[in-house]
Design a protein around this motif. Structure first.
Motif, PDB file in Angstrom:
ATOM      1  N   ALA A 422       6.435 -33.230 -11.650  1.00  0.00           N
ATOM      2  CA  ALA A 422       6.739 -34.064 -12.566  1.00  0.00           C
ATOM      3  C   ALA A 422       7.343 -34.694 -13.869  1.00  0.00           C
ATOM      4  N   GLU A 423       8.623 -33.704 -14.198  1.00  0.00           N
ATOM      5  CA  GLU A 423       9.629 -33.856 -14.949  1.00  0.00           C
ATOM      6  C   GLU A 423      10.394 -34.962 -14.843  1.00  0.00           C
ATOM      7  N   ALA A 424      10.649 -35.099 -13.140  1.00  0.00           N
ATOM      8  CA  ALA A 424      11.675 -36.236 -12.845  1.00  0.00           C
ATOM      9  C   ALA A 424      11.276 -37.422 -11.921  1.00  0.00           C
ATOM     10  N   TYR A 425      10.031 -37.105 -12.808  1.00  0.00           N
ATOM     11  CA  TYR A 425       8.638 -38.499 -12.568  1.00  0.00           C
ATOM     12  C   TYR A 425       8.868 -39.063 -13.584  1.00  0.00           C
ATOM     13  N   LEU A 426       8.570 -38.303 -14.935  1.00  0.00           N
ATOM     14  CA  LEU A 426       8.625 -38.773 -16.345  1.00  0.00           C
ATOM     15  C   LEU A 426      10.040 -39.381 -16.312  1.00  0.00           C
ATOM     16  N   ALA A 447       2.259 -27.292 -21.237  1.00  0.00           N
ATOM     17  CA  ALA A 447       3.220 -27.813 -21.930  1.00  0.00           C
ATOM     18  C   ALA A 447       4.430 -27.863 -22.416  1.00  0.00           C
ATOM     19  N   GLU A 448       5.384 -27.346 -21.579  1.00  0.00           N
ATOM     20  CA  GLU A 448       6.307 -27.077 -22.119  1.00  0.00           C
ATOM     21  C   GLU A 448       6.963 -29.268 -21.663  1.00  0.00           C
ATOM     22  N   LEU A 449       5.915 -30.074 -21.012  1.00  0.00           N
ATOM     23  CA  LEU A 449       6.266 -31.454 -20.525  1.00  0.00           C
ATOM     24  C   LEU A 449       5.636 -32.257 -21.982  1.00  0.00           C
ATOM     25  N   LEU A 452       8.468 -34.546 -23.764  1.00  0.00           N
ATOM     26  CA  LEU A 452       9.108 -35.550 -22.697  1.00  0.00           C
ATOM     27  C   LEU A 452       8.163 -36.855 -23.122  1.00  0.00           C
ATOM     28  N   VAL A 453       6.124 -36.457 -22.672  1.00  0.00           N
ATOM     29  CA  VAL A 453       5.202 -36.980 -23.027  1.00  0.00           C
ATOM     30  C   VAL A 453       5.241 -38.335 -24.129  1.00  0.00           C
ATOM     31  N   SER A 454       5.654 -37.111 -25.352  1.00  0.00           N
ATOM     32  CA  SER A 454       5.528 -37.764 -26.640  1.00  0.00           C
ATOM     33  C   SER A 454       6.333 -38.768 -26.982  1.00  0.00           C
ATOM     34  N   LEU A 455       7.893 -38.651 -26.578  1.00  0.00           N
ATOM     35  CA  LEU A 455       9.146 -39.642 -26.340  1.00  0.00           C
ATOM     36  C   LEU A 455       7.832 -41.235 -25.522  1.00  0.00           C
ATOM     37  N   ILE A 456       7.882 -40.855 -24.354  1.00  0.00           N
ATOM     38  CA  ILE A 456       6.935 -41.802 -23.874  1.00  0.00           C
ATOM     39  C   ILE A 456       5.878 -42.586 -24.599  1.00  0.00           C
TER      40      ILE A 456
END
Length: 504
Positions: A422-426, A447-449, A452-456
């Motif tokens: 998921a991290e790679a796709y995000l 939880a760890e992502l 990253l979702v917040s940045l998007i």
């Protein structure tokens, strides 16, 4: 000429002074900002984020409370897609107040899908007063009662059928098949025998629907009726076949000779039904018929054999299913065989599945089916291979189709072990891959992502993706779909993907 030079020198000096002044002001502001404690900056950002979340929450709630019908309907679709249940109490209140049939219908469907019985009393009231409600609302109420198995509605359903109200007939028959008891099954057999519509096609549809409902009920009280219909060579093949299947589901071994005889019929519909009916029996004759079904010339009979073996967890059928996965001429059968094999955890089958996934010549549809089936049913067998393939493909433009389709498959799997994928796709530049990454996040709430979702979410250049990320973060960002709280997630998930299995 000298005057011109003087003027140029004057303007040059003025420009330099202006630049130095602006630079000095910029440095002062930067120094002031840098002098603020990091905690204050972070607090300010948190406050701003909370204000945005509150604003968007209030906007949705205002739509529910004050919006026009079309806006509310659109919001219901959005809440349903996002699995956002924060407004369920408000929606229930709207149901009681609204005069717009379309909203009531949409809410019946919305809460039916969520298996929420908050509209139970309303649905029963609609059935009792069906003449005072639009037909579509009555249909929605019947569907709601069926999906939630609300037996209190059975008398109303039977009354509608007795009154021969054709606009609700098929739904009522289906609902009784889902929620009925033995006495209701007997009621349906009487309805079957009394069916005498002048329209032959209409009569056939009614009888077929009744038989489908009886197959779902499959109660011993109607055994003799089912035998009679199954052996009636003048009856429609689909109706006979459904009676055959229902007869087998009752579990009475006296049905085996009947099912065996019907399996020899030249009509593939009846042979398929016989396999469906005989699957639950364990005696030698029944098992032999099942083996023969894997070799049947009609593909639907082979499909049913695979499905029945999977449902019955018939380990001795694995070699036949594996052969179908490797060699069947019908791709539909091969896909079904692959899905069935993923349930057995058989060493030989697992080895073939993994090898086939890693072999590009296998073909896209089969590789995706192997990944989907094993990730859901036997996660640890395939995860590392899927992760390797996904991370490699996402970095190669020529494999865009495979990486996108594989990502969609992974996004349907509920397992936090998929976080690295998921991290790679995000992190991908392509919005399509970012969107697939958000699908994975929606499913698993890693939880760890969250950062990253917040940045998007915060980057307005992401457009619709930004808005979607914000919505996902609002949907209980500290709680997963399976009930894991933020404190548990943030405490650290040290489990391996194998420990995170959800498909077993």
């Amino acid at each position: 000429m000298k005057n011109i030079k003087k003027e140029l020198n004057f303007f040059l000096k003025l420009s330099v002074l202006s630049f130095l002044l602006v630079l000095n002001l910029t440095l002062q502001l930067a120094a002031q900002e840098a002098s603020q404690p990091p905690s204050e900056n972070k607090a300010a950002e948190t406050d701003e984020k909370k204000k945005k979340e509150v604003s968007e929450f209030e906007e949705k709630r205002d739509t529910i409370l004050y919006g026009i019908g079309d806006d509310i309907l659109e919001l219901i679709k959005r809440l349903k897609a996002d699995e956002d249940d924060r407004f369920d109490a408000d929606l229930q209140k709207i149901f009681a107040e609204t005069k717009i049939p379309a909203i009531r219908d949409a809410l019946f469907a919305y809460f039916a899908e969520k298996k929420n019985d908050c509209l139970k009393a309303d649905a029963l009231m609609v059935l009792e007063n069906k003449d005072d409600n639009p037909q579509e609302t009555v249909r929605s109420a019947i569907s709601y009662i069926r999906e939630l198995a609300i037996y209190e509605g059975i008398d109303s359903l039977r009354k509608i059928l007795k009154d021969e109200e054709s606009e609700y007939r098929d739904l009522c028959i289906s609902a009784i098949g889902k929620i009925g008891k033995p006495e209701d099954a007997v009621f349906l057999t009487e309805l079957f025998d009394s069916e005498a519509s002048d329209d032959e096609k209409k009569s056939l549809i009614i009888k077929q629907n009744i038989m489908f409902a009886l197959e779902e009920l499959h109660t011993p009280e109607i055994r003799d009726f089912l035998i009679r219909v199954a052996e009636d060579t003048d009856e429609n093949a689909i109706i006979r076949g459904t009676a055959v299947s229902a007869l087998g589901k009752i579990g009475d071994e006296r049905a085996i000779p009947i099912l065996s005889e019907i399996f020899e019929d030249k009509d593939p519909i009846l042979r398929t039904a016989a396999i469906k009916g005989i699957a639950g029996f364990k005696d030698a004759k029944a098992k032999n018929i099942m083996i023969q079904a894997f070799k049947d010339s009609y593909y639907k009979v082979r499909l049913q054999a695979i499905q029945s073996a999977k449902e019955e967890k018939a380990e001795d059928a694995v070699p036949f299913i594996l052969y179908r996965a490797k060699k069947d001429p019908e791709n539909t059968v091969r896909l079904a065989a692959i899905e069935a094999l993923s349930h057995f955890n058989n060493a030989e089958a697992n080895e073939w599945l993994v090898d086939s996934f890693n072999e590009e010549k296998t073909g896209l549809s089969l590789r995706l089916k192997i990944a989907e089936s094993l990730l859901k049913n036997n996660f640890d067998i395939i995860y590392e291979d899927v992760k390797t393939a996904a991370l490699k493909a996402i970095s190669e433009k020529r494999k865009n189709k495979f990486s996108a389709e594989l990502g969609k498959v992974i996004s349907t799997v509920e397992n936090k072990g998929t976080a690295p994928i998921a991290e790679a796709y995000l992190n991908h530049k392509d919005p399509i891959f970012k969107s697939i990454g958000l699908d994975m996040f929606k499913r698993n709430r890693y939880a760890e992502l969250i950062p990253l979702v917040s940045l998007i979410a915060e980057d307005e250049k992401n457009g619709a993706l930004s808005r979607r990320a914000k919505d996902l973060l609002q949907l209980s960002p500290t709680e997963s779909k399976t009930g894991e709280t933020a404190s548990q997630s943030q405490a650290g998930n040290t489990n391996s993907p194998q420990d995170n299995q959800t498909g077993k």
